[in-house]
Design a protein around this motif. Structure first.
Motif, PDB file in Angstrom:
ATOM      1  N   ALA A   1       0.848  -1.200   0.000  1.00 37.05           N
ATOM      2  CA  ALA A   1       0.000   0.000   0.000  1.00 37.05           C
ATOM      3  C   ALA A   1       0.879   1.245   0.000  1.00 37.05           C
ATOM      4  O   ALA A   1       0.821   2.070   0.919  1.00 37.05           O
ATOM      5  CB  ALA A   1      -0.934  -0.017   1.206  1.00 37.05           C
ATOM      6  N   PRO A   2       1.707   1.416  -1.034  1.00 37.12           N
ATOM      7  CA  PRO A   2       2.695   2.510  -1.022  1.00 37.12           C
ATOM      8  C   PRO A   2       2.086   3.898  -1.059  1.00 37.12           C
ATOM      9  O   PRO A   2       2.749   4.873  -0.668  1.00 37.12           O
ATOM     10  CB  PRO A   2       3.523   2.240  -2.286  1.00 37.12           C
ATOM     11  N   GLU A   3       0.850   4.024  -1.515  1.00 42.85           N
ATOM     12  CA  GLU A   3       0.207   5.338  -1.571  1.00 42.85           C
ATOM     13  C   GLU A   3      -0.450   5.721  -0.250  1.00 42.85           C
ATOM     14  O   GLU A   3      -0.961   6.832  -0.111  1.00 42.85           O
ATOM     15  CB  GLU A   3      -0.851   5.348  -2.686  1.00 42.85           C
ATOM     16  N   GLU A   4      -0.427   4.778   0.696  1.00 37.18           N
ATOM     17  CA  GLU A   4      -1.132   5.034   1.957  1.00 37.18           C
ATOM     18  C   GLU A   4      -0.252   4.880   3.194  1.00 37.18           C
ATOM     19  O   GLU A   4      -0.588   5.411   4.258  1.00 37.18           O
ATOM     20  CB  GLU A   4      -2.333   4.091   2.082  1.00 37.18           C
ATOM     21  N   VAL A   5       0.859   4.166   3.053  1.00 40.29           N
ATOM     22  CA  VAL A   5       1.655   3.768   4.217  1.00 40.29           C
ATOM     23  C   VAL A   5       3.068   4.308   4.111  1.00 40.29           C
ATOM     24  O   VAL A   5       3.643   4.397   3.020  1.00 40.29           O
ATOM     25  CB  VAL A   5       1.693   2.229   4.331  1.00 40.29           C
ATOM     26  N   THR A   6       3.642   4.648   5.263  1.00 39.00           N
ATOM     27  CA  THR A   6       5.047   5.020   5.329  1.00 39.00           C
ATOM     28  C   THR A   6       5.712   4.294   6.499  1.00 39.00           C
ATOM     29  O   THR A   6       5.069   4.006   7.506  1.00 39.00           O
ATOM     30  CB  THR A   6       5.225   6.540   5.507  1.00 39.00           C
ATOM     31  N   THR A   7       6.992   4.008   6.326  1.00 40.11           N
ATOM     32  CA  THR A   7       7.815   3.513   7.437  1.00 40.11           C
ATOM     33  C   THR A   7       8.981   4.469   7.682  1.00 40.11           C
ATOM     34  O   THR A   7       9.957   4.108   8.345  1.00 40.11           O
ATOM     35  CB  THR A   7       8.360   2.104   7.143  1.00 40.11           C
ATOM     36  N   ALA A   8       8.888   5.688   7.145  1.00 39.33           N
ATOM     37  CA  ALA A   8       9.983   6.659   7.294  1.00 39.33           C
ATOM     38  C   ALA A   8      10.256   6.928   8.768  1.00 39.33           C
ATOM     39  O   ALA A   8       9.344   7.190   9.546  1.00 39.33           O
ATOM     40  CB  ALA A   8       9.627   7.961   6.576  1.00 39.33           C
ATOM     41  N   TRP A   9      11.535   6.858   9.111  1.00 43.09           N
ATOM     42  CA  TRP A   9      11.936   7.005  10.513  1.00 43.09           C
ATOM     43  C   TRP A   9      11.649   8.398  11.053  1.00 43.09           C
ATOM     44  O   TRP A   9      11.114   8.570  12.135  1.00 43.09           O
ATOM     45  CB  TRP A   9      13.424   6.674  10.615  1.00 43.09           C
ATOM     46  N   TRP A  10      12.001   9.435  10.271  1.00 40.84           N
ATOM     47  CA  TRP A  10      11.852  10.808  10.737  1.00 40.84           C
ATOM     48  C   TRP A  10      10.491  11.367  10.345  1.00 40.84           C
ATOM     49  O   TRP A  10      10.051  11.239   9.199  1.00 40.84           O
ATOM     50  CB  TRP A  10      12.952  11.692  10.154  1.00 40.84           C
ATOM     51  N   ARG A  11       9.860  12.036  11.285  1.00 37.44           N
ATOM     52  CA  ARG A  11       8.541  12.616  11.036  1.00 37.44           C
ATOM     53  C   ARG A  11       8.573  13.582   9.848  1.00 37.44           C
ATOM     54  O   ARG A  11       7.623  13.645   9.051  1.00 37.44           O
ATOM     55  CB  ARG A  11       8.047  13.323  12.303  1.00 37.44           C
ATOM     56  N   LYS A  12       9.672  14.344   9.714  1.00 40.98           N
ATOM     57  CA  LYS A  12       9.764  15.324   8.629  1.00 40.98           C
ATOM     58  C   LYS A  12       9.773  14.671   7.259  1.00 40.98           C
ATOM     59  O   LYS A  12       9.483  15.324   6.244  1.00 40.98           O
ATOM     60  CB  LYS A  12      11.024  16.177   8.797  1.00 40.98           C
ATOM     61  N   ASP A  13      10.092  13.374   7.199  1.00 37.56           N
ATOM     62  CA  ASP A  13      10.154  12.664   5.926  1.00 37.56           C
ATOM     63  C   ASP A  13       8.842  11.977   5.567  1.00 37.56           C
ATOM     64  O   ASP A  13       8.750  11.317   4.528  1.00 37.56           O
ATOM     65  CB  ASP A  13      11.266  11.609   5.964  1.00 37.56           C
ATOM     66  N   ARG A  14       7.840  12.103   6.417  1.00 38.58           N
ATOM     67  CA  ARG A  14       6.570  11.420   6.179  1.00 38.58           C
ATOM     68  C   ARG A  14       5.559  12.347   5.531  1.00 38.58           C
ATOM     69  O   ARG A  14       5.435  13.511   5.914  1.00 38.58           O
ATOM     70  CB  ARG A  14       5.986  10.898   7.498  1.00 38.58           C
ATOM     71  N   ASP A  15       4.830  11.820   4.576  1.00 35.30           N
ATOM     72  CA  ASP A  15       3.680  12.530   4.027  1.00 35.30           C
ATOM     73  C   ASP A  15       2.620  12.597   5.138  1.00 35.30           C
ATOM     74  O   ASP A  15       2.237  11.571   5.686  1.00 35.30           O
ATOM     75  CB  ASP A  15       3.132  11.755   2.822  1.00 35.30           C
ATOM     76  N   PRO A  16       2.130  13.798   5.488  1.00 33.47           N
ATOM     77  CA  PRO A  16       1.169  13.904   6.591  1.00 33.47           C
ATOM     78  C   PRO A  16      -0.146  13.188   6.346  1.00 33.47           C
ATOM     79  O   PRO A  16      -0.903  12.936   7.290  1.00 33.47           O
ATOM     80  CB  PRO A  16       0.960  15.417   6.751  1.00 33.47           C
ATOM     81  N   ALA A  17      -0.419  12.825   5.071  1.00 32.74           N
ATOM     82  CA  ALA A  17      -1.643  12.084   4.769  1.00 32.74           C
ATOM     83  C   ALA A  17      -1.445  10.576   4.848  1.00 32.74           C
ATOM     84  O   ALA A  17      -2.401   9.810   4.718  1.00 32.74           O
ATOM     85  CB  ALA A  17      -2.159  12.465   3.383  1.00 32.74           C
ATOM     86  N   HIS A  18      -0.194  10.148   5.049  1.00 33.74           N
ATOM     87  CA  HIS A  18       0.088   8.714   5.117  1.00 33.74           C
ATOM     88  C   HIS A  18      -0.076   8.195   6.537  1.00 33.74           C
ATOM     89  O   HIS A  18      -0.088   8.937   7.518  1.00 33.74           O
ATOM     90  CB  HIS A  18       1.505   8.437   4.621  1.00 33.74           C
ATOM     91  N   LEU A  19      -0.175   6.893   6.614  1.00 30.28           N
ATOM     92  CA  LEU A  19      -0.242   6.210   7.900  1.00 30.28           C
ATOM     93  C   LEU A  19       1.125   5.609   8.203  1.00 30.28           C
ATOM     94  O   LEU A  19       1.705   4.916   7.370  1.00 30.28           O
ATOM     95  CB  LEU A  19      -1.312   5.115   7.860  1.00 30.28           C
TER      96      LEU A  19
END
Length: 320
Positions: free
Chosen positions: A209-227
């Motif tokens: 689910a790449p359009e919906e999910v992130t595993t990025a460690w840093w908050r600044k690297d996450r899309d705010p609409a992702h889970l």
């Protein structure tokens, strides 16, 4: 002379717990009192004890209710009766120890509520071996622009991957805007390996689910609409609210166990101290048999080795 604080005595199991200031309002938006909180925990007694059983437990206390300050308390509050059990933990970062609450009875839960506890946050390991987790926690943590429908869809992906692994997951609402899934595992690995396994699983969910999910460690690297699938909740001394724990939010939402077939239709606000007692009386503890379904994380550690061999980073070190 001022009059003594009012109190009620609660008979629970073979103990009597004195609850002082029972009419103190803890949740002003709904008028729920300290006694309402006690009565809620009594109504879900088997469930909250099962969720906390012999786990070190951090307490989130609100001595003046939600309108006052919140206290994050590792050490058992002073004045505990001798029947309230604890477990000693060592914190390497400060080279200190703390005796944390270790629930073995409903009476100890009620006593903690008497001491102004609203939320119970247990470790994912037990007193017998606190360094070996027996619970893998999947935390579906929505970003600030991620809505509940996305949480529900990602939960479906999580369920799919767990089924393929042969693992039985036990979902619950977080009591906030997210969803947790717990999987019982053998206490055969340390926190580092369990966290590596959790990250490998999170990456598989992200691949699907790449359009919906992130595993990025840093908050600044996450899309705010992702889970964010928060694998970090499996690190040592990282805790999340237990099943059946009330949360310190205005409507007194509860971190509520749900069936997988309920996830698509439920809303977090469906589960509060007002609604949960009747639900519990009808359904009982939906996590009651979690100990009967133990999953060996070896396949996930193989995924972790595969990912790391392919250039993926292992989880970054966290200070304890």
């Amino acid at each position: 002379m001022p009059s003594a604080s009012p109190f009620v005595e609660i008979e629970v199991e073979d103990r009597t717990v004195k609850v002082t200031n029972p009419e103190r309002v803890y949740f002003p938006d709904i008028g729920a009192t300290k006694l309402d909180l006690v009565e809620y925990y009594l109504a879900v007694g088997d469930g909250i004890v099962n969720a906390l059983w012999e786990r070190p437990c951090m307490l989130h206390r609100f001595p003046k209710g939600l309108a006052g300050p919140k206290v994050h308390q590792k050490r058992l509050p002073q004045g505990a009766p001798d029947w309230v059990e604890t477990v000693e933990l060592h914190f390497p970062r400060w080279n200190r120890t703390a005796d944390e609450l270790c629930v073995t009875s409903l009476a100890s839960v009620v006593w903690a509520v008497q001491m102004s506890t609203v939320e119970f946050h247990p470790w994912n390991s037990r007193r017998e071996d606190t360094e070996s987790p027996d619970e893998w926690r999947i935390d579906l943590d929505p970003g600030p622009e991620c809505d509940w429908s996305r949480v529900q869809r990602v939960a479906g992906v999580v369920h799919e991957v767990l089924d393929e692994l042969g693992a039985v997951g036990y979902p619950k609402t977080s009591g906030g805007s997210g969803l947790h899934v717990y999987v019982r595992i053998p206490p055969a690995h340390g926190f580092t390996d369990v966290r590596r396994a959790a990250l490998a699983f999170a990456r598989e969910v992200e691949r699907r689910a790449p359009e919906e999910v992130t595993t990025a460690w840093w908050r600044k690297d996450r899309d705010p609409a992702h889970l964010f699938v928060d694998f970090n909740q499996n690190a040592r001394d990282h805790t999340i609210a237990a099943a059946y724990s009330v949360r310190g939010v205005p409507n007194a939402q509860v971190s509520a166990p749900v069936r997988w077939d309920e996830v698509d239709d439920c809303q977090p606000a469906d589960f509060t101290i007002a609604t949960m007692p009747a639900r519990y009386a009808d359904l009982g503890d939906l996590h009651a048999d979690i100990d009967d379904h133990v999953f060996d994380i070896a396949p996930l550690l193989e995924w972790a080795e595969r990912d790391e061999a392919g250039g993926a980073q292992a989880p970054a070190d966290l200070e304890e």
